[in-house]
Motif scaffolding. Sequence first.
Motif, PDB file in Angstrom:
ATOM      1  N   ALA A  41      43.343  36.057  27.651  1.00  0.00           N
ATOM      2  CA  ALA A  41      42.809  34.845  28.480  1.00  0.00           C
ATOM      3  C   ALA A  41      42.138  35.027  29.574  1.00  0.00           C
ATOM      4  O   ALA A  41      41.069  34.512  30.086  1.00  0.00           O
ATOM      5  CB  ALA A  41      43.827  33.927  28.496  1.00  0.00           C
ATOM      6  N   VAL A  42      42.615  36.394  30.513  1.00  0.00           N
ATOM      7  CA  VAL A  42      42.101  36.479  31.810  1.00  0.00           C
ATOM      8  C   VAL A  42      40.673  37.222  31.640  1.00  0.00           C
ATOM      9  O   VAL A  42      39.620  37.056  32.368  1.00  0.00           O
ATOM     10  CB  VAL A  42      43.060  37.599  32.497  1.00  0.00           C
ATOM     11  CG1 VAL A  42      42.225  38.193  33.798  1.00  0.00           C
ATOM     12  CG2 VAL A  42      44.412  37.045  33.057  1.00  0.00           C
ATOM     13  N   ALA A  43      40.449  37.917  30.640  1.00  0.00           N
ATOM     14  CA  ALA A  43      39.320  38.612  30.190  1.00  0.00           C
ATOM     15  C   ALA A  43      38.175  37.591  29.756  1.00  0.00           C
ATOM     16  O   ALA A  43      37.085  37.545  30.462  1.00  0.00           O
ATOM     17  CB  ALA A  43      39.334  39.737  29.071  1.00  0.00           C
ATOM     18  N   ARG A  44      38.540  36.426  29.214  1.00  0.00           N
ATOM     19  CA  ARG A  44      37.820  35.462  28.979  1.00  0.00           C
ATOM     20  C   ARG A  44      37.255  34.711  30.088  1.00  0.00           C
ATOM     21  O   ARG A  44      36.136  34.364  30.426  1.00  0.00           O
ATOM     22  CB  ARG A  44      38.269  34.244  27.991  1.00  0.00           C
ATOM     23  CG  ARG A  44      37.571  33.148  27.695  1.00  0.00           C
ATOM     24  CD  ARG A  44      38.232  32.418  26.482  1.00  0.00           C
ATOM     25  NE  ARG A  44      39.511  32.160  26.656  1.00  0.00           N
ATOM     26  CZ  ARG A  44      40.035  31.070  27.118  1.00  0.00           C
ATOM     27  NH1 ARG A  44      39.390  30.153  27.798  1.00  0.00           N
ATOM     28  NH2 ARG A  44      41.483  31.155  27.370  1.00  0.00           N
ATOM     29  N   GLU A  45      38.212  34.405  31.134  1.00  0.00           N
ATOM     30  CA  GLU A  45      37.955  33.719  32.409  1.00  0.00           C
ATOM     31  C   GLU A  45      36.999  34.804  33.304  1.00  0.00           C
ATOM     32  O   GLU A  45      36.023  34.052  33.824  1.00  0.00           O
ATOM     33  CB  GLU A  45      39.002  33.254  33.201  1.00  0.00           C
ATOM     34  CG  GLU A  45      39.708  32.276  32.398  1.00  0.00           C
ATOM     35  CD  GLU A  45      38.946  30.941  32.260  1.00  0.00           C
ATOM     36  OE1 GLU A  45      38.177  30.860  32.913  1.00  0.00           O
ATOM     37  OE2 GLU A  45      39.725  30.023  31.276  1.00  0.00           O
ATOM     38  N   ALA A  46      37.364  36.057  33.211  1.00  0.00           N
ATOM     39  CA  ALA A  46      36.450  36.822  34.042  1.00  0.00           C
ATOM     40  C   ALA A  46      35.193  36.916  33.477  1.00  0.00           C
ATOM     41  O   ALA A  46      33.931  36.982  34.256  1.00  0.00           O
ATOM     42  CB  ALA A  46      37.011  38.396  33.931  1.00  0.00           C
ATOM     43  N   ALA A  47      34.841  36.985  32.318  1.00  0.00           N
ATOM     44  CA  ALA A  47      33.606  36.782  31.561  1.00  0.00           C
ATOM     45  C   ALA A  47      32.727  35.490  32.053  1.00  0.00           C
ATOM     46  O   ALA A  47      31.588  35.652  32.321  1.00  0.00           O
ATOM     47  CB  ALA A  47      33.455  36.887  30.061  1.00  0.00           C
ATOM     48  N   ALA A  48      33.402  34.563  32.064  1.00  0.00           N
ATOM     49  CA  ALA A  48      32.988  33.193  32.536  1.00  0.00           C
ATOM     50  C   ALA A  48      32.237  33.568  34.223  1.00  0.00           C
ATOM     51  O   ALA A  48      31.400  32.807  34.578  1.00  0.00           O
ATOM     52  CB  ALA A  48      34.044  31.781  32.400  1.00  0.00           C
ATOM     53  N   LEU A  49      33.053  34.398  34.537  1.00  0.00           N
ATOM     54  CA  LEU A  49      32.533  34.428  36.087  1.00  0.00           C
ATOM     55  C   LEU A  49      31.521  35.705  36.146  1.00  0.00           C
ATOM     56  O   LEU A  49      31.219  35.979  37.362  1.00  0.00           O
ATOM     57  CB  LEU A  49      33.755  34.943  37.039  1.00  0.00           C
ATOM     58  CG  LEU A  49      34.873  33.667  37.096  1.00  0.00           C
ATOM     59  CD1 LEU A  49      36.148  34.059  37.801  1.00  0.00           C
ATOM     60  CD2 LEU A  49      34.193  32.651  38.027  1.00  0.00           C
ATOM     61  N   GLY A  50      31.212  36.174  35.045  1.00  0.00           N
ATOM     62  CA  GLY A  50      30.017  37.212  34.846  1.00  0.00           C
ATOM     63  C   GLY A  50      30.615  38.710  35.023  1.00  0.00           C
ATOM     64  O   GLY A  50      29.848  39.432  35.217  1.00  0.00           O
ATOM     65  N   ALA A  51      31.886  38.870  35.011  1.00  0.00           N
ATOM     66  CA  ALA A  51      32.369  40.423  34.886  1.00  0.00           C
ATOM     67  C   ALA A  51      32.849  40.712  33.483  1.00  0.00           C
ATOM     68  O   ALA A  51      33.337  40.021  32.820  1.00  0.00           O
ATOM     69  CB  ALA A  51      33.628  40.328  35.731  1.00  0.00           C
ATOM     70  N   ASP A  52      32.576  41.916  33.058  1.00  0.00           N
ATOM     71  CA  ASP A  52      32.989  42.384  32.011  1.00  0.00           C
ATOM     72  C   ASP A  52      34.552  43.181  31.975  1.00  0.00           C
ATOM     73  O   ASP A  52      34.606  43.410  33.409  1.00  0.00           O
ATOM     74  CB  ASP A  52      32.354  43.513  31.445  1.00  0.00           C
ATOM     75  CG  ASP A  52      30.756  43.021  30.799  1.00  0.00           C
ATOM     76  OD1 ASP A  52      30.728  41.869  30.635  1.00  0.00           O
ATOM     77  OD2 ASP A  52      29.668  44.127  30.789  1.00  0.00           O
ATOM     78  N   THR A  53      35.063  43.324  30.857  1.00  0.00           N
ATOM     79  CA  THR A  53      36.495  43.785  31.248  1.00  0.00           C
ATOM     80  C   THR A  53      36.627  45.085  30.476  1.00  0.00           C
ATOM     81  O   THR A  53      36.268  45.239  29.494  1.00  0.00           O
ATOM     82  CB  THR A  53      37.393  42.868  30.496  1.00  0.00           C
ATOM     83  OG1 THR A  53      37.507  41.608  31.407  1.00  0.00           O
ATOM     84  CG2 THR A  53      38.950  43.168  30.645  1.00  0.00           C
ATOM     85  N   LEU A  54      37.233  46.059  31.020  1.00  0.00           N
ATOM     86  CA  LEU A  54      37.707  47.293  30.489  1.00  0.00           C
ATOM     87  C   LEU A  54      39.227  47.371  30.413  1.00  0.00           C
ATOM     88  O   LEU A  54      39.921  46.920  31.475  1.00  0.00           O
ATOM     89  CB  LEU A  54      37.387  48.348  31.360  1.00  0.00           C
ATOM     90  CG  LEU A  54      37.924  49.963  31.080  1.00  0.00           C
ATOM     91  CD1 LEU A  54      37.323  50.417  29.887  1.00  0.00           C
ATOM     92  CD2 LEU A  54      37.989  50.746  32.261  1.00  0.00           C
ATOM     93  N   PHE A  55      39.565  47.291  29.308  1.00  0.00           N
ATOM     94  CA  PHE A  55      40.893  47.241  28.925  1.00  0.00           C
ATOM     95  C   PHE A  55      41.452  48.689  29.093  1.00  0.00           C
ATOM     96  O   PHE A  55      40.971  49.438  28.298  1.00  0.00           O
ATOM     97  CB  PHE A  55      41.295  46.811  27.573  1.00  0.00           C
ATOM     98  CG  PHE A  55      41.420  45.235  27.614  1.00  0.00           C
ATOM     99  CD1 PHE A  55      42.620  44.488  27.709  1.00  0.00           C
ATOM    100  CD2 PHE A  55      40.257  44.544  27.275  1.00  0.00           C
ATOM    101  CE1 PHE A  55      42.587  43.178  27.717  1.00  0.00           C
ATOM    102  CE2 PHE A  55      40.451  43.319  27.024  1.00  0.00           C
ATOM    103  CZ  PHE A  55      41.332  42.578  27.209  1.00  0.00           C
ATOM    104  N   ILE A  56      42.706  49.151  29.945  1.00  0.00           N
ATOM    105  CA  ILE A  56      43.259  50.380  29.626  1.00  0.00           C
ATOM    106  C   ILE A  56      44.681  50.131  29.105  1.00  0.00           C
ATOM    107  O   ILE A  56      45.618  49.108  29.748  1.00  0.00           O
ATOM    108  CB  ILE A  56      43.451  51.136  31.013  1.00  0.00           C
ATOM    109  CG1 ILE A  56      41.846  51.291  31.600  1.00  0.00           C
ATOM    110  CG2 ILE A  56      44.185  52.275  31.027  1.00  0.00           C
ATOM    111  CD1 ILE A  56      41.678  52.425  32.752  1.00  0.00           C
ATOM    112  N   GLU A  57      45.075  50.558  28.046  1.00  0.00           N
ATOM    113  CA  GLU A  57      46.094  49.889  27.411  1.00  0.00           C
ATOM    114  C   GLU A  57      47.401  51.082  27.731  1.00  0.00           C
ATOM    115  O   GLU A  57      47.157  52.112  27.842  1.00  0.00           O
ATOM    116  CB  GLU A  57      45.792  49.969  26.010  1.00  0.00           C
ATOM    117  CG  GLU A  57      44.906  49.347  25.418  1.00  0.00           C
ATOM    118  CD  GLU A  57      44.958  48.569  24.125  1.00  0.00           C
ATOM    119  OE1 GLU A  57      45.734  47.773  23.711  1.00  0.00           O
ATOM    120  OE2 GLU A  57      44.172  49.121  22.981  1.00  0.00           O
ATOM    121  N   PRO A  58      48.276  50.251  28.136  1.00  0.00           N
ATOM    122  CA  PRO A  58      49.553  50.848  28.769  1.00  0.00           C
ATOM    123  C   PRO A  58      50.223  51.714  27.615  1.00  0.00           C
ATOM    124  O   PRO A  58      50.791  52.866  27.983  1.00  0.00           O
ATOM    125  CB  PRO A  58      50.570  49.695  29.116  1.00  0.00           C
ATOM    126  CG  PRO A  58      49.636  48.491  29.154  1.00  0.00           C
ATOM    127  CD  PRO A  58      48.714  48.739  28.367  1.00  0.00           C
TER     128      PRO A  58
END
Length: 339
Positions: A41-58
Amino acid sequence: FPSLDVHLQDCKARTMCGSHSRGSALRIGVFGPAADVQCRAVAREAAALGADTLFIEPDALDRGLPLSMLDGRTLYLGEPVDDVRGFYLRGIPAPYAPSLERDGELVLYEDWFTTFMHTRERASYYVAWLLQLAHRGVTLVNGPHAASVMQYKPFQLHALRSLGARVPRTLISNDPAAIRAFHAEVKDVIFKPIMGGAVTRVLEGEALGRLEDVTASPVIFQERIPGADLRVMLVGEEIVSSVAIETPEQHLDFRADPVYSGGGASYREVPLPEPIQRFCREAARACGLTFAGIDIKHQGDDWVFLELNSSPIYLDVELKLGHPISRAIARCVVEGARP
Ligand code: ADP
Ligand code: MG
Ligand code: MG
């Protein structure tokens, strides 16, 4: 959440393929599982703000995925990730000793020591990596001392008390005599562990007869506070959500209600008076939290603070009441990540 999933697929496509060439687009990081609904959900909202998301998985290190710190640079899956100047941290895995069930009892797995030492090294690596990011000025929501591994309720109670916020009368002790004296004076007493992970219970009957057990590690004993269970979501300076959690039956700890654990809780908006909002902001700051889920007991004019959670679960409130918590987190991380 089917409709959310559709959005998320879009977001994932953008995140992975990206219409921008790498290196030019603004990227934020999520240190959390790519399958976690809140992280998505945070990644989706970041995309709406024009930012891509890199996941680093714990669990990257558990899975043996390559993660290196090379002369101050970070390489994940062989790629440099130092352009990422803002992270949402879902949680840092804590060291653990693996166990298994034998004859109905939980026993340590024979090779527990090796696994325990590996998980301890991994936790140390992650915390050190995140500390050096913070030191370089990268925005972390929240920082590594706050994002799990350990929870520090006794410190939070101290911070709240010194700000002038009301907290329950509290004894944190491994001393049976002190606990008996506290119980004799306060009478209606609950107990709960320092690290969380157990349902709060009333100090009575069998529990009172087993006080010698606590010598091994201190337990929190508190005056029992009546009233509604409030959950406040604070992001930066903003109170994004403030609700009473409602379950069909009355329980000391609302999580004991099967309707709550089955996802059937309902929420009622409760506006906070200005001084209580100020306590929330100041306590979060004192605890090093940009994002906090704050638990308060409320009845009439009485607002009693219980704790601040550094990685609270919130999506149910967001979906049921439309409180834009993921958006607020994403905004905070994206703004922090901008050059
Ligand atoms: P946790 O980290 O386990 O959530 P909390 O301090 O929030 O720890 O306690 C869990 C729940 O137990 C609270 O939300 C509340 O319902 C109940 N509880 C905890 N402490 C008290 C107290 N002093 N009086 C009344 N209820 C309490
Ligand atoms: Mg709580
Ligand atoms: Mg908690």
